[in-house]
Scaffold this motif. Sequence first.
Motif, mmCIF file in Angstrom:
data_model
loop_
_atom_site.group_PDB
_atom_site.id
_atom_site.type_symbol
_atom_site.label_atom_id
_atom_site.label_comp_id
_atom_site.label_asym_id
_atom_site.label_seq_id
_atom_site.Cartn_x
_atom_site.Cartn_y
_atom_site.Cartn_z
ATOM 1 N N ASP A 326 0.884 -1.299 -0.004
ATOM 2 C CA ASP A 326 0.049 0.024 -0.031
ATOM 3 C C ASP A 326 0.926 1.273 -0.080
ATOM 4 O O ASP A 326 0.235 2.251 -0.032
ATOM 5 C CB ASP A 326 -0.985 0.016 1.121
ATOM 6 N N SER A 327 2.262 1.194 0.264
ATOM 7 C CA SER A 327 2.963 2.361 0.338
ATOM 8 C C SER A 327 4.455 2.066 -0.094
ATOM 9 O O SER A 327 4.825 0.569 0.300
ATOM 10 C CB SER A 327 2.795 3.066 1.441
ATOM 11 N N LEU A 328 5.343 2.879 -0.027
ATOM 12 C CA LEU A 328 6.751 2.834 0.137
ATOM 13 C C LEU A 328 7.197 2.253 1.480
ATOM 14 O O LEU A 328 7.889 1.334 1.317
ATOM 15 C CB LEU A 328 7.498 3.825 -0.241
ATOM 16 N N ASP A 329 6.495 2.803 2.481
ATOM 17 C CA ASP A 329 7.044 2.261 3.739
ATOM 18 C C ASP A 329 6.661 0.863 3.828
ATOM 19 O O ASP A 329 7.421 0.138 4.342
ATOM 20 C CB ASP A 329 6.239 3.112 4.654
ATOM 21 N N ASP A 330 5.389 0.348 3.265
ATOM 22 C CA ASP A 330 5.252 -1.280 3.345
ATOM 23 C C ASP A 330 6.256 -1.856 2.515
ATOM 24 O O ASP A 330 6.791 -2.924 3.140
ATOM 25 C CB ASP A 330 3.817 -1.195 2.748
ATOM 26 N N ALA A 331 6.665 -1.489 1.442
ATOM 27 C CA ALA A 331 7.741 -1.925 0.948
ATOM 28 C C ALA A 331 8.847 -2.181 1.473
ATOM 29 O O ALA A 331 9.573 -3.131 1.329
ATOM 30 C CB ALA A 331 8.105 -1.316 -0.653
ATOM 31 N N LEU A 332 9.474 -0.978 1.972
ATOM 32 C CA LEU A 332 10.745 -1.105 2.668
ATOM 33 C C LEU A 332 10.609 -2.081 4.025
ATOM 34 O O LEU A 332 11.556 -2.722 4.459
ATOM 35 C CB LEU A 332 10.778 0.278 3.235
ATOM 36 N N ALA A 333 9.284 -1.960 4.652
ATOM 37 C CA ALA A 333 9.261 -2.830 5.990
ATOM 38 C C ALA A 333 9.138 -4.617 5.180
ATOM 39 O O ALA A 333 9.765 -5.397 6.166
ATOM 40 C CB ALA A 333 7.829 -2.769 6.507
ATOM 41 N N HIS A 334 8.821 -4.652 3.880
ATOM 42 C CA HIS A 334 8.952 -5.938 3.660
ATOM 43 C C HIS A 334 10.361 -6.250 3.322
ATOM 44 O O HIS A 334 10.891 -7.531 3.589
ATOM 45 C CB HIS A 334 8.029 -6.397 2.294
ATOM 46 N N ILE A 335 10.936 -5.404 2.615
ATOM 47 C CA ILE A 335 12.497 -5.900 2.372
ATOM 48 C C ILE A 335 13.127 -5.912 3.585
ATOM 49 O O ILE A 335 13.925 -6.817 3.626
ATOM 50 C CB ILE A 335 13.069 -4.534 1.590
ATOM 51 N N ARG A 336 13.200 -5.277 4.495
ATOM 52 C CA ARG A 336 13.821 -5.080 5.790
ATOM 53 C C ARG A 336 13.502 -6.433 6.424
ATOM 54 O O ARG A 336 14.514 -7.036 6.939
ATOM 55 C CB ARG A 336 13.497 -3.867 6.547
ATOM 56 N N ARG A 337 12.530 -6.984 6.373
ATOM 57 C CA ARG A 337 12.118 -8.317 7.181
ATOM 58 C C ARG A 337 12.506 -9.416 6.334
ATOM 59 O O ARG A 337 12.997 -10.486 7.168
ATOM 60 C CB ARG A 337 10.377 -8.468 7.269
#
Length: 418
Positions: A326-337
Amino acid sequence: MSDVEREVNAVAERAKEAAADLAPLSRATKDEALLAVADALVREAESIVEANAEDVARARENGESEAVVDRLSLDVKRVDAIADAVRDIVELPDPVGEVTRGKSLPNGLELRQVRVPLGVIGMIYEGRPNVTVDAAVLCLKSGNAALLRGSSSAYSSNTRIVEVIRGALDKTSVPVDAVQLVPGSGREAAQALMRARGLVDVLIPRGGATLIQTVVNESTVPVIETGDGNCHVYIDEAADLDKAQAVAVNSKTQRLSTCNTAETLLVHASVAERFLPEVLRSLRELDVTVHGDDRVRGYDDAVVPATEADWTTEYLSADLAVRVVDSLDDALAHIRRYSTSHTESIVTDSQSAARRFVAHVDSAAVMVNASTRFTDGGEFGFGAEIGISTQKLHARGPMGLPEMTSTKYVVTGDGHVR
């Protein structure tokens, strides 16, 4: 100490002596030896292919896939290509002796920091016998002795290749023991190499995640981790969708079995309806199986349900995990995990989104509007690489010749005392 450990230590001791003799040699001397190796590979191509046939036959008897057999196989044309790669390495600058910084201190001392070889480099690797040549010549060019431990599946090939290399070195000023095969094909020999601290300066595992983690967990010798790439491509809401499709498809399909191949595609929800149907069609036409979340499955009946394991998997196959975020932040959180900190890419026309992605993604390489497949020593202009490091100490990213050196300080005075 077992007989195997004694044998491995004896080889390592010879390598340590050879490394001391190799370190001060000039570039011209090392290059002459590498050219001799290239010529010997061409001259002995038939005998190398003959030895390789034993490994190929054994692989087929063991039921290995044709993809594995192909990576293992050598013919005269492939051996000639390996020899050409050696000649390419000859053309690369020698990092040894390069001054990385220097200055005159207020007390008159002259301070220089210069590149020096690491010493004895142990390589533990899988499958491809061309890695035997790559590792040997990259170590030699950077002034290091090489202890090579390939997989048992390529034992006959590796044995013959090292014989050819050593035979070539024997006619040069480079010590023959600068290139050695670790004796034996069993696990005990590899474990002995991992425990040869004080004789081996660094270990570099090159292969799948299981091999790398085994070496990291069991070795008392310092390890530089390479490989293991759960790489991501994120399609931002501000992406040019034609560019996005090209980057996404190339990142996954240009070559399936490499560590810089994309394994997960993340798509911003605002562009999913315009982007996903076309990219899913393209992937299906290229025989890629998409493992998608519920929103992705709504665009194509051929998409299989993604599980938690799909987000963590380095497929190295015609499979791709796809998720709508839903957002760039969600993408970043997925990658970080889920990322293994190898390579991630964002496709966007927004400079602010690109800056935020680059700042927040903690991986060895971060691409903006470019395929993950560019994380490669050759593509970066390094000429060659020993592997791609995903750790933070000593080296990170593609490891070219400079990354196969350390440094020492040379301080010159005129009777200075403190």
